[in-house]
Scaffold this motif. Sequence first.
Motif, PDB file in Angstrom:
ATOM      1  N   SER A 200       0.804  -1.047  -0.010  1.00 58.63           N
ATOM      2  CA  SER A 200       0.046   0.037   0.052  1.00 58.63           C
ATOM      3  C   SER A 200       0.783   1.248  -0.065  1.00 58.63           C
ATOM      4  O   SER A 200       0.538   2.262  -0.537  1.00 58.63           O
ATOM      5  N   HIS A 201       2.030   1.268   0.587  1.00 61.86           N
ATOM      6  CA  HIS A 201       3.165   2.439   0.705  1.00 61.86           C
ATOM      7  C   HIS A 201       3.995   2.385  -0.444  1.00 61.86           C
ATOM      8  O   HIS A 201       4.794   3.247  -0.732  1.00 61.86           O
ATOM      9  N   GLY A 202       3.656   1.429  -1.526  1.00 59.83           N
ATOM     10  CA  GLY A 202       4.645   1.627  -2.686  1.00 59.83           C
ATOM     11  C   GLY A 202       5.394   0.221  -2.892  1.00 59.83           C
ATOM     12  O   GLY A 202       5.761  -0.185  -1.812  1.00 59.83           O
ATOM     13  N   GLY A 203       5.921   0.028  -4.270  1.00 58.05           N
ATOM     14  CA  GLY A 203       6.770  -1.067  -4.275  1.00 58.05           C
ATOM     15  C   GLY A 203       6.061  -2.578  -4.334  1.00 58.05           C
ATOM     16  O   GLY A 203       4.951  -2.478  -4.026  1.00 58.05           O
ATOM     17  N   GLY A 204       6.599  -3.466  -4.702  1.00 59.65           N
ATOM     18  CA  GLY A 204       6.146  -4.758  -4.954  1.00 59.65           C
ATOM     19  C   GLY A 204       6.881  -5.644  -5.744  1.00 59.65           C
ATOM     20  O   GLY A 204       8.153  -5.341  -6.022  1.00 59.65           O
ATOM     21  N   TRP A 205       6.234  -6.697  -6.085  1.00 63.49           N
ATOM     22  CA  TRP A 205       6.767  -7.926  -6.900  1.00 63.49           C
ATOM     23  C   TRP A 205       6.120  -8.011  -8.124  1.00 63.49           C
ATOM     24  O   TRP A 205       5.002  -8.091  -8.267  1.00 63.49           O
ATOM     25  N   ARG A 206       6.713  -8.870  -9.048  1.00 60.87           N
ATOM     26  CA  ARG A 206       5.863  -9.313 -10.285  1.00 60.87           C
ATOM     27  C   ARG A 206       6.105 -10.732 -10.009  1.00 60.87           C
ATOM     28  O   ARG A 206       6.919 -11.452 -10.428  1.00 60.87           O
ATOM     29  N   LEU A 207       4.866 -11.455  -9.516  1.00 55.91           N
ATOM     30  CA  LEU A 207       5.031 -12.701  -8.962  1.00 55.91           C
ATOM     31  C   LEU A 207       3.999 -13.487  -9.989  1.00 55.91           C
ATOM     32  O   LEU A 207       4.007 -14.629  -9.766  1.00 55.91           O
ATOM     33  N   ASP A 208       3.139 -12.828 -10.725  1.00 52.33           N
ATOM     34  CA  ASP A 208       2.236 -13.657 -11.551  1.00 52.33           C
ATOM     35  C   ASP A 208       2.697 -13.687 -13.122  1.00 52.33           C
ATOM     36  O   ASP A 208       3.028 -12.598 -13.618  1.00 52.33           O
ATOM     37  N   HIS A 209       2.775 -14.869 -13.862  1.00 50.60           N
ATOM     38  CA  HIS A 209       3.318 -14.958 -14.904  1.00 50.60           C
ATOM     39  C   HIS A 209       2.333 -15.821 -16.024  1.00 50.60           C
ATOM     40  O   HIS A 209       1.561 -16.690 -15.561  1.00 50.60           O
ATOM     41  N   VAL A 210       2.880 -15.674 -17.144  1.00 48.23           N
ATOM     42  CA  VAL A 210       2.193 -16.624 -18.363  1.00 48.23           C
ATOM     43  C   VAL A 210       3.385 -16.719 -18.950  1.00 48.23           C
ATOM     44  O   VAL A 210       3.836 -16.190 -19.681  1.00 48.23           O
ATOM     45  N   PHE A 211       3.745 -18.136 -19.016  1.00 50.21           N
ATOM     46  CA  PHE A 211       4.952 -18.693 -20.117  1.00 50.21           C
ATOM     47  C   PHE A 211       4.429 -19.561 -21.202  1.00 50.21           C
ATOM     48  O   PHE A 211       3.275 -20.218 -21.111  1.00 50.21           O
ATOM     49  N   LEU A 212       4.876 -19.355 -22.390  1.00 51.81           N
ATOM     50  CA  LEU A 212       4.372 -20.190 -23.595  1.00 51.81           C
ATOM     51  C   LEU A 212       5.303 -20.763 -24.271  1.00 51.81           C
ATOM     52  O   LEU A 212       6.651 -20.352 -24.210  1.00 51.81           O
ATOM     53  N   SER A 213       5.325 -22.122 -24.539  1.00 51.72           N
ATOM     54  CA  SER A 213       6.219 -22.983 -25.361  1.00 51.72           C
ATOM     55  C   SER A 213       6.645 -22.442 -26.743  1.00 51.72           C
ATOM     56  O   SER A 213       5.668 -21.545 -27.240  1.00 51.72           O
ATOM     57  N   ALA A 214       7.577 -22.864 -27.263  1.00 54.49           N
ATOM     58  CA  ALA A 214       7.972 -22.347 -28.586  1.00 54.49           C
ATOM     59  C   ALA A 214       6.928 -22.493 -29.733  1.00 54.49           C
ATOM     60  O   ALA A 214       7.177 -21.651 -30.702  1.00 54.49           O
ATOM     61  N   GLU A 215       6.094 -23.325 -29.597  1.00 53.60           N
ATOM     62  CA  GLU A 215       4.996 -23.572 -30.687  1.00 53.60           C
ATOM     63  C   GLU A 215       3.984 -22.523 -30.536  1.00 53.60           C
ATOM     64  O   GLU A 215       2.952 -22.258 -31.581  1.00 53.60           O
ATOM     65  N   LEU A 216       3.912 -21.679 -29.490  1.00 51.25           N
ATOM     66  CA  LEU A 216       2.966 -20.685 -29.295  1.00 51.25           C
ATOM     67  C   LEU A 216       3.420 -19.172 -29.364  1.00 51.25           C
ATOM     68  O   LEU A 216       4.550 -18.891 -29.128  1.00 51.25           O
ATOM     69  N   GLU A 217       2.641 -18.315 -29.911  1.00 49.46           N
ATOM     70  CA  GLU A 217       3.097 -16.799 -30.040  1.00 49.46           C
ATOM     71  C   GLU A 217       2.429 -15.877 -29.141  1.00 49.46           C
ATOM     72  O   GLU A 217       1.071 -15.945 -29.553  1.00 49.46           O
ATOM     73  N   PRO A 218       2.789 -15.110 -28.275  1.00 47.66           N
ATOM     74  CA  PRO A 218       1.810 -14.281 -27.675  1.00 47.66           C
ATOM     75  C   PRO A 218       1.348 -13.074 -28.573  1.00 47.66           C
ATOM     76  O   PRO A 218       2.335 -12.622 -29.167  1.00 47.66           O
ATOM     77  N   VAL A 219       0.156 -12.845 -28.642  1.00 49.55           N
ATOM     78  CA  VAL A 219      -0.367 -11.566 -29.518  1.00 49.55           C
ATOM     79  C   VAL A 219      -0.280 -10.414 -28.855  1.00 49.55           C
ATOM     80  O   VAL A 219      -0.247  -9.153 -29.237  1.00 49.55           O
ATOM     81  N   ALA A 220      -0.693 -10.408 -27.485  1.00 45.53           N
ATOM     82  CA  ALA A 220      -0.923  -9.415 -26.650  1.00 45.53           C
ATOM     83  C   ALA A 220      -0.991  -9.711 -25.157  1.00 45.53           C
ATOM     84  O   ALA A 220      -1.670 -10.913 -25.010  1.00 45.53           O
ATOM     85  N   ALA A 221      -0.344  -8.975 -24.392  1.00 42.03           N
ATOM     86  CA  ALA A 221      -0.554  -9.410 -22.984  1.00 42.03           C
ATOM     87  C   ALA A 221      -0.513  -8.167 -22.020  1.00 42.03           C
ATOM     88  O   ALA A 221      -0.153  -7.104 -22.254  1.00 42.03           O
ATOM     89  N   THR A 222      -1.626  -8.454 -21.136  1.00 42.52           N
ATOM     90  CA  THR A 222      -2.091  -7.100 -20.376  1.00 42.52           C
ATOM     91  C   THR A 222      -2.296  -7.277 -18.858  1.00 42.52           C
ATOM     92  O   THR A 222      -2.934  -8.314 -18.808  1.00 42.52           O
ATOM     93  N   TYR A 223      -1.847  -6.394 -18.144  1.00 39.39           N
ATOM     94  CA  TYR A 223      -2.185  -6.626 -16.584  1.00 39.39           C
ATOM     95  C   TYR A 223      -3.296  -5.635 -16.295  1.00 39.39           C
ATOM     96  O   TYR A 223      -3.516  -4.634 -16.717  1.00 39.39           O
ATOM     97  N   HIS A 224      -4.407  -6.489 -15.584  1.00 37.78           N
ATOM     98  CA  HIS A 224      -5.410  -5.640 -15.388  1.00 37.78           C
ATOM     99  C   HIS A 224      -5.444  -5.349 -13.786  1.00 37.78           C
ATOM    100  O   HIS A 224      -5.984  -6.169 -12.717  1.00 37.78           O
ATOM    101  N   HIS A 225      -4.656  -4.260 -13.357  1.00 32.57           N
ATOM    102  CA  HIS A 225      -4.305  -3.738 -12.113  1.00 32.57           C
ATOM    103  C   HIS A 225      -5.628  -3.262 -11.147  1.00 32.57           C
ATOM    104  O   HIS A 225      -5.713  -3.415 -10.070  1.00 32.57           O
ATOM    105  N   GLY A 226      -6.648  -2.897 -12.195  1.00 34.10           N
ATOM    106  CA  GLY A 226      -7.818  -2.585 -11.293  1.00 34.10           C
ATOM    107  C   GLY A 226      -8.702  -3.653 -10.694  1.00 34.10           C
ATOM    108  O   GLY A 226      -9.398  -3.343  -9.792  1.00 34.10           O
ATOM    109  N   TRP A 227      -8.396  -4.682 -11.037  1.00 36.93           N
ATOM    110  CA  TRP A 227      -9.070  -5.549 -10.671  1.00 36.93           C
ATOM    111  C   TRP A 227      -8.628  -6.115  -8.962  1.00 36.93           C
ATOM    112  O   TRP A 227      -9.227  -6.879  -8.306  1.00 36.93           O
TER     113      TRP A 227
END
Length: 227
Positions: A200-227
């Motif tokens: 709440s006072h600032g700072g933090g970590w990137r703990l949540d992830h999505v990884f894709l194997s070589a056969e797949l390609e990410p078209v777009a990736a977005t974080y929904h912080h408001g949720w």
Amino acid sequence: MRLISWNVNRRTSVLAEQAHALAGREPDVVALQEVTARSRDLWKAAFTTIGLAHMIWSWPPRPRRTVVMIAAREPLAPADSLAVPWPETTLAARVAGVTVHTAHVPNAANGWVKPDTLAALRAGLATGSGPRVLCGDLNTPRREHPDGTVISFARDTRERLRPERGERWDRAELGVVPGLRDLGFADAFAADRQRTWVFSHGGGWRLDHVFLSAELEPVAATYHHGW
């Protein structure tokens, strides 16, 4: 395929709002972490209402622990979950030709089960094949520097290795973030590494992830912080 991964934080009081937020994005697949015995049936009803009628979950949990859940618009086929120390923390299913793995890695307060889980995730993905996704709350890393250097929670705030954790813990965390790239997996958010757990006072970590194997390609990736 539109995939949403979300640690819903054991909540039931705002579950209707969480389901509404998901429905507004029209996902094809949803992977949830921190679902409880109480919220599972509520999520089953919510997913059916928003058109994600095909569901699986890891069950039963250890006392007072949570499970993970996958829901999809198309039928799900069971897939072998990755062999982790606490089986309820991971789950896998095949949908539209892709094997989706979701995981909630126990945090460091649970001791060595955290690095052992991360090591097991990497080992399982190293022996698998075909189009695959790993998503979820992996509780790592502590820090990512602009030059690409990653610091694990085996180290303290000054980045010194904690003697009680040591090299094995450090290797286990780094073997997933960033180490999955050595297995051909792409970080869907590699170009936009925002914090996903913040103080709440600032700072933090990137703990949540999505990884894709070589056969797949990410078209777009977005974080929904408001949720």
